[in-house]
Design a protein around this motif. Structure first.
Motif, PDB file in Angstrom:
ATOM      1  N   ALA A  16       0.835  -1.203   0.000  1.00  0.00           N
ATOM      2  CA  ALA A  16       0.000   0.000   0.000  1.00  0.00           C
ATOM      3  C   ALA A  16       0.870   1.252   0.000  1.00  0.00           C
ATOM      4  O   ALA A  16       0.601   2.208  -0.722  1.00  0.00           O
ATOM      5  N   VAL A  17       1.933   1.240   0.800  1.00  0.00           N
ATOM      6  CA  VAL A  17       2.840   2.394   0.854  1.00  0.00           C
ATOM      7  C   VAL A  17       3.552   2.570  -0.482  1.00  0.00           C
ATOM      8  O   VAL A  17       3.677   3.690  -0.981  1.00  0.00           O
ATOM      9  N   LEU A  18       4.019   1.490  -1.064  1.00  0.00           N
ATOM     10  CA  LEU A  18       4.683   1.584  -2.368  1.00  0.00           C
ATOM     11  C   LEU A  18       3.739   2.154  -3.412  1.00  0.00           C
ATOM     12  O   LEU A  18       4.132   2.992  -4.227  1.00  0.00           O
ATOM     13  N   LEU A  65      -2.962  -2.005  12.404  1.00  0.00           N
ATOM     14  CA  LEU A  65      -1.921  -2.166  11.387  1.00  0.00           C
ATOM     15  C   LEU A  65      -0.593  -1.603  11.883  1.00  0.00           C
ATOM     16  O   LEU A  65       0.461  -2.212  11.700  1.00  0.00           O
ATOM     17  N   SER A  66      -0.664  -0.440  12.499  1.00  0.00           N
ATOM     18  CA  SER A  66       0.534   0.234  12.990  1.00  0.00           C
ATOM     19  C   SER A  66       1.249  -0.593  14.058  1.00  0.00           C
ATOM     20  O   SER A  66       2.476  -0.713  14.050  1.00  0.00           O
ATOM     21  N   LYS A  67       0.484  -1.168  14.969  1.00  0.00           N
ATOM     22  CA  LYS A  67       1.083  -1.997  16.028  1.00  0.00           C
ATOM     23  C   LYS A  67       1.807  -3.207  15.442  1.00  0.00           C
ATOM     24  O   LYS A  67       2.936  -3.516  15.811  1.00  0.00           O
ATOM     25  N   ILE A  68       1.130  -3.904  14.533  1.00  0.00           N
ATOM     26  CA  ILE A  68       1.723  -5.101  13.914  1.00  0.00           C
ATOM     27  C   ILE A  68       2.966  -4.714  13.116  1.00  0.00           C
ATOM     28  O   ILE A  68       4.015  -5.353  13.233  1.00  0.00           O
ATOM     29  N   PHE A  69       2.857  -3.665  12.312  1.00  0.00           N
ATOM     30  CA  PHE A  69       3.970  -3.239  11.457  1.00  0.00           C
ATOM     31  C   PHE A  69       5.185  -2.854  12.306  1.00  0.00           C
ATOM     32  O   PHE A  69       6.305  -3.304  12.040  1.00  0.00           O
ATOM     33  N   ILE A  85       4.993   2.873  10.550  1.00  0.00           N
ATOM     34  CA  ILE A  85       4.527   3.020   9.164  1.00  0.00           C
ATOM     35  C   ILE A  85       4.893   4.408   8.658  1.00  0.00           C
ATOM     36  O   ILE A  85       5.325   4.563   7.512  1.00  0.00           O
ATOM     37  N   GLU A  86       4.739   5.415   9.515  1.00  0.00           N
ATOM     38  CA  GLU A  86       5.054   6.790   9.109  1.00  0.00           C
ATOM     39  C   GLU A  86       6.517   6.910   8.688  1.00  0.00           C
ATOM     40  O   GLU A  86       6.824   7.523   7.664  1.00  0.00           O
ATOM     41  N   LYS A  87       7.410   6.314   9.463  1.00  0.00           N
ATOM     42  CA  LYS A  87       8.837   6.355   9.138  1.00  0.00           C
ATOM     43  C   LYS A  87       9.106   5.597   7.835  1.00  0.00           C
ATOM     44  O   LYS A  87       9.905   6.040   7.002  1.00  0.00           O
ATOM     45  N   PHE A  88       8.428   4.471   7.643  1.00  0.00           N
ATOM     46  CA  PHE A  88       8.579   3.701   6.412  1.00  0.00           C
ATOM     47  C   PHE A  88       8.124   4.532   5.207  1.00  0.00           C
ATOM     48  O   PHE A  88       8.780   4.541   4.166  1.00  0.00           O
ATOM     49  N   ILE A  89       7.017   5.253   5.360  1.00  0.00           N
ATOM     50  CA  ILE A  89       6.532   6.125   4.285  1.00  0.00           C
ATOM     51  C   ILE A  89       7.575   7.195   3.972  1.00  0.00           C
ATOM     52  O   ILE A  89       7.889   7.450   2.811  1.00  0.00           O
ATOM     53  N   ILE A  90       8.117   7.813   5.009  1.00  0.00           N
ATOM     54  CA  ILE A  90       9.132   8.859   4.812  1.00  0.00           C
ATOM     55  C   ILE A  90      10.347   8.294   4.082  1.00  0.00           C
ATOM     56  O   ILE A  90      10.852   8.906   3.138  1.00  0.00           O
ATOM     57  N   LEU A  91      10.810   7.128   4.492  1.00  0.00           N
ATOM     58  CA  LEU A  91      11.964   6.508   3.839  1.00  0.00           C
ATOM     59  C   LEU A  91      11.675   6.224   2.363  1.00  0.00           C
ATOM     60  O   LEU A  91      12.528   6.443   1.498  1.00  0.00           O
TER      61      LEU A  91
END
Length: 184
Positions: free
Chosen positions: A78-80, A109-113, A121-127
């Motif tokens: 989803a992020v990609l 979702l955030s807890k599992i991720f 998830i926010e950091k993953f999106i930023i990266l």
């Protein structure tokens, strides 16, 4: 499609579909691929699942067995899609987009991720966004304002600050480094 559907880890682009398709065809497996991260093995009698797993692993793919691992892979896809696959012209927040796409609350979702990946998830999106910024800078077709707009940043200043925080260099320093690498 009648068959058994499997989630595939690291299947993130059309090239992945091509690789998996050619490998499964070589094995003589009847299959269907409706979307990234998913294949359906069509009912055709006995199937050598060990051979399929081996072929997938040869190309750094794997079948996802664990429910939490599946959630993480769905979030990544989803992020990609969010960062690489579409313009950010609507007003849907990233968290709402991800939760809506996967069909679970963003909180769960955030807890599992975070638990599985060691990053929010926010950091993953930023990266992912910073990776896309680098890619767009290397192409040289867009200026920083256009890149900021395309990736949904509120301003060039916000993008620049995030870029520096992640890479340790300013956008101009990065562009200078890229120029030197291309010229050498």
């Amino acid at each position: 499609m009648e068959g058994t559907t499997y989630q595939i880890k690291n299947m993130v682009c059309p090239r992945c579909i091509t690789v998996i398709s050619s490998e499964l065809e070589a094995l003589g497996v009847k299959f269907g691929i409706d979307k990234l991260g998913e294949i359906t093995i069509l009912d055709q009698g006995p199937v050598d699942m060990a051979a399929i797993k081996q072929v997938l692993e040869k190309h750094d793919f794997e079948m996802i067995q664990d429910k939490d691992e599946l959630v993480v892979e769905q979030v990544k896809l989803a992020v990609l899609d969010l960062v690489h696959g579409r313009e950010t012209t609507n007003n849907l927040r990233n968290s709402d987009y991800i939760a809506e796409r996967i069909g679970q609350s963003y909180s769960s979702l955030s807890k599992i991720f975070s638990k599985r990946e060691g990053v929010t998830i926010e950091k993953f999106i930023i990266l992912q966004k910073i990776g896309k910024v680098k890619e767009l800078l290397e192409y040289g077709d867009m200026n920083l304002s256009e890149i900021a707009r395309k990736l949904g940043y509120s301003s060039v200043h916000h993008l620049s600050n995030q870029f520096k925080a992640i890479t340790g260099m300013t956008v101009n320093e990065y562009k200078d480094t890229e120029e030197k690498e291309r010229n050498s």
